[in-house]
Design a protein around this motif. Sequence first.
Motif, PDB file in Angstrom:
ATOM      1  N   SER A   1     121.196  28.234  68.146  1.00 15.73           N
ATOM      2  CA  SER A   1     120.986  26.988  68.887  1.00 15.73           C
ATOM      3  C   SER A   1     119.550  26.519  68.710  1.00 15.73           C
ATOM      4  N   LEU A   2     119.396  25.232  68.457  1.00 11.59           N
ATOM      5  CA  LEU A   2     118.076  24.665  68.244  1.00 11.59           C
ATOM      6  C   LEU A   2     117.808  23.618  69.322  1.00 11.59           C
ATOM      7  N   PRO A   3     116.712  23.719  70.043  1.00  9.87           N
ATOM      8  CA  PRO A   3     116.390  22.676  71.021  1.00  9.87           C
ATOM      9  C   PRO A   3     115.879  21.428  70.305  1.00  9.87           C
ATOM     10  N   TYR A   4     116.377  20.274  70.707  1.00 13.32           N
ATOM     11  CA  TYR A   4     115.897  19.039  70.103  1.00 13.32           C
ATOM     12  C   TYR A   4     114.400  18.877  70.373  1.00 13.32           C
ATOM     13  N   GLY A   5     113.658  18.526  69.318  1.00 11.52           N
ATOM     14  CA  GLY A   5     112.224  18.329  69.449  1.00 11.52           C
ATOM     15  C   GLY A   5     111.420  19.593  69.270  1.00 11.52           C
ATOM     16  N   GLY A   6     112.106  20.752  69.142  1.00 13.28           N
ATOM     17  CA  GLY A   6     111.394  22.011  68.965  1.00 13.28           C
ATOM     18  C   GLY A   6     111.289  22.399  67.498  1.00 13.28           C
ATOM     19  N   PRO A   7     110.537  23.430  67.192  1.00  7.39           N
ATOM     20  CA  PRO A   7     110.402  23.876  65.805  1.00  7.39           C
ATOM     21  C   PRO A   7     111.590  24.730  65.368  1.00  7.39           C
ATOM     22  N   PHE A   8     111.765  24.825  64.076  1.00  5.59           N
ATOM     23  CA  PHE A   8     112.825  25.675  63.528  1.00  5.59           C
ATOM     24  C   PHE A   8     112.393  26.126  62.139  1.00  5.59           C
ATOM     25  N   SER A   9     112.622  27.370  61.855  1.00  8.98           N
ATOM     26  CA  SER A   9     112.282  27.908  60.535  1.00  8.98           C
ATOM     27  C   SER A   9     113.400  28.809  60.039  1.00  8.98           C
ATOM     28  N   PHE A  10     113.581  28.840  58.746  1.00 10.67           N
ATOM     29  CA  PHE A  10     114.543  29.761  58.138  1.00 10.67           C
ATOM     30  C   PHE A  10     114.059  30.093  56.742  1.00 10.67           C
ATOM     31  N   HIS A  11     114.505  31.218  56.239  1.00  7.30           N
ATOM     32  CA  HIS A  11     114.202  31.550  54.853  1.00  7.30           C
ATOM     33  C   HIS A  11     115.391  32.229  54.203  1.00  7.30           C
ATOM     34  N   ILE A  12     115.463  32.074  52.897  1.00  3.62           N
ATOM     35  CA  ILE A  12     116.569  32.637  52.125  1.00  3.62           C
ATOM     36  C   ILE A  12     116.023  33.607  51.099  1.00  3.62           C
ATOM     37  N   GLU A  13     116.749  34.669  50.852  1.00  5.54           N
ATOM     38  CA  GLU A  13     116.405  35.631  49.812  1.00  5.54           C
ATOM     39  C   GLU A  13     117.365  35.443  48.646  1.00  5.54           C
ATOM     40  N   LEU A  14     116.799  35.306  47.445  1.00  6.03           N
ATOM     41  CA  LEU A  14     117.582  35.014  46.255  1.00  6.03           C
ATOM     42  C   LEU A  14     117.397  36.089  45.204  1.00  6.03           C
ATOM     43  N   SER A  15     118.426  36.244  44.404  1.00  7.79           N
ATOM     44  CA  SER A  15     118.372  37.086  43.201  1.00  7.79           C
ATOM     45  C   SER A  15     118.585  36.171  42.005  1.00  7.79           C
ATOM     46  N   THR A  16     117.691  36.235  41.026  1.00  3.64           N
ATOM     47  CA  THR A  16     117.760  35.311  39.897  1.00  3.64           C
ATOM     48  C   THR A  16     117.792  36.065  38.576  1.00  3.64           C
ATOM     49  N   ASP A  17     118.367  35.432  37.559  1.00  3.83           N
ATOM     50  CA  ASP A  17     118.288  35.973  36.199  1.00  3.83           C
ATOM     51  C   ASP A  17     116.850  35.868  35.721  1.00  3.83           C
ATOM     52  N   THR A  18     116.370  36.891  35.046  1.00  2.65           N
ATOM     53  CA  THR A  18     114.956  36.938  34.648  1.00  2.65           C
ATOM     54  C   THR A  18     114.624  35.966  33.525  1.00  2.65           C
ATOM     55  N   ASP A  19     115.639  35.416  32.845  1.00  6.67           N
ATOM     56  CA  ASP A  19     115.341  34.486  31.751  1.00  6.67           C
ATOM     57  C   ASP A  19     115.124  33.059  32.246  1.00  6.67           C
ATOM     58  N   LEU A  20     115.305  32.798  33.519  1.00  3.65           N
ATOM     59  CA  LEU A  20     115.041  31.466  34.061  1.00  3.65           C
ATOM     60  C   LEU A  20     113.530  31.287  34.264  1.00  3.65           C
ATOM     61  N   GLN A  21     113.038  30.099  33.919  1.00  2.00           N
ATOM     62  CA  GLN A  21     111.605  29.835  34.047  1.00  2.00           C
ATOM     63  C   GLN A  21     111.257  29.126  35.358  1.00  2.00           C
ATOM     64  N   LYS A  22     111.949  28.057  35.658  1.00  2.00           N
ATOM     65  CA  LYS A  22     111.696  27.315  36.885  1.00  2.00           C
ATOM     66  C   LYS A  22     113.022  26.997  37.581  1.00  2.00           C
ATOM     67  N   MET A  23     112.940  26.757  38.858  1.00  2.36           N
ATOM     68  CA  MET A  23     114.138  26.359  39.605  1.00  2.36           C
ATOM     69  C   MET A  23     113.749  25.420  40.737  1.00  2.36           C
ATOM     70  N   ARG A  24     114.618  24.452  40.984  1.00  2.00           N
ATOM     71  CA  ARG A  24     114.445  23.523  42.091  1.00  2.00           C
ATOM     72  C   ARG A  24     115.341  23.967  43.233  1.00  2.00           C
ATOM     73  N   ILE A  25     114.790  24.057  44.439  1.00  2.00           N
ATOM     74  CA  ILE A  25     115.556  24.484  45.613  1.00  2.00           C
ATOM     75  C   ILE A  25     115.614  23.327  46.594  1.00  2.00           C
ATOM     76  N   ALA A  26     116.818  22.909  46.900  1.00  2.00           N
ATOM     77  CA  ALA A  26     117.031  21.818  47.841  1.00  2.00           C
ATOM     78  C   ALA A  26     117.857  22.316  49.015  1.00  2.00           C
TER      79      ALA A  26
END
Length: 434
Positions: free
Chosen positions: A311-336
């Motif tokens: 539950s998030l209070p309106y007007g309050g802060p909120f943070s989240f983070h994701i942990e990813l596993s990627t192929d090592t041959d990728l150079q850059k990635m865009r996260i949306a």
Amino acid sequence: MGASMSHTQAEVHTQEPEVLVRVEHVSKKFCRTLKRSLWYGAKDIASELNPFPQAKITSKQTQMSPPSESDLRKGEFWALQDVSFELRRGECLGLIGHNGAGKSTLLKILNGIIKPDRGRAEIRGRVGALIELGAGFNPVLTGRENIYNKGAVLGFTKKAIDRKLDAIVNFAEISEFIDMPVQNYSSGMRVRLGFAVSAHMEPDVLIIDEVLAVGDLGFRIKCLNAVSELTRDAAVIFVSHSMPMISRISSHIMLLDRGRVESYGTDIAHGLDCYFSRFTLGEYNVSGTGQVRLLRIYADGQLLKPGDTPSLPYGGPFSFHIELSTDTDLQKMRIAAIIWNQELRPVADLVDEEGQSFVFDTPASGRCKCSFELPVVHLNAGKHSLAIVVSNPNTDEIYLRVDNALSMTVCLHKTSWADVILPCKGALQELGEA
């Protein structure tokens, strides 16, 4: 004398608008099979014609009692159960619920198409109804002839209909087809004509089912504006699956679920929240090339498990983070990250300070953590879901897309209809006489 007249006038001004729709303990049952339904219908007609008074007394005694499963015969079910409400002049009732909840059954009872098995429904004044597509129209007659027919049924003289004809045709925007048989009209044209007739025949009560969904956007806006005008002098019952439409014009809201009233009152936000709580925002869905994988997701530092809805209070802060596993041959990635509301409309993109998606160098280790911090949550109250998209910043190839990666509920103490609320400053300046 003067004081007496003032007192009387005050009473007139404070008098509440008259009740135009009164529904008391209405229940209706149906049978699942046609053969058995016809048999039960014949028995019910014979029972009503029974000359013995005892049977009629018993019927009156049970008329207002709550329905129960013991009252059902084999193959029957309750389509409506103990529904009660009042609607006054100047009020609009938004009637909502899932398909099969009993909305159309209630409207047909109010319009006199079917009879309730228990309770009673009373409507005062002239009724305009748009319940089913093309209902009330003779398909062989032209649009013009149907206007006169429907007006005559409502008690208008030919001269009165003549005065309204141009306004009806102009509102429906079908002037070049008005002398064509209605059977050749498209579904949208029939809705246009049906609503135009119902709205211009000066109804005391206007009943509208979800047929307006057939019309195009421009006509729906015109209809909503017309309904807003009608509610000044009429009572309106409006059924729709479009919650923005309901919230825009309704003064009261009723949620039906399996024939029962689950929520009723003037708190539109609460009624909509009860409606949306009966639906999920979708399944956790993963797609993409598979070169990036979502390992974990944290909200405000807490690891989320399947089914968690922070539950998030309106007007309050909120943070989240994701942990990813990627192929090592990728150079850059865009996260949306995209936030969807409970009607599955995208309402917010999480971007950087320059309004761009986040682009990162792919870590050599093949594992990374991406954090997002929202200083202020400016989302409307209700359920929301988060979609994560990881792609190639040059080719837009999608490595990973996770729909409903995170479900969350925004809590709002004050009612708001917008998805995003923008703080602003207001000022009042006095102007001189013109």
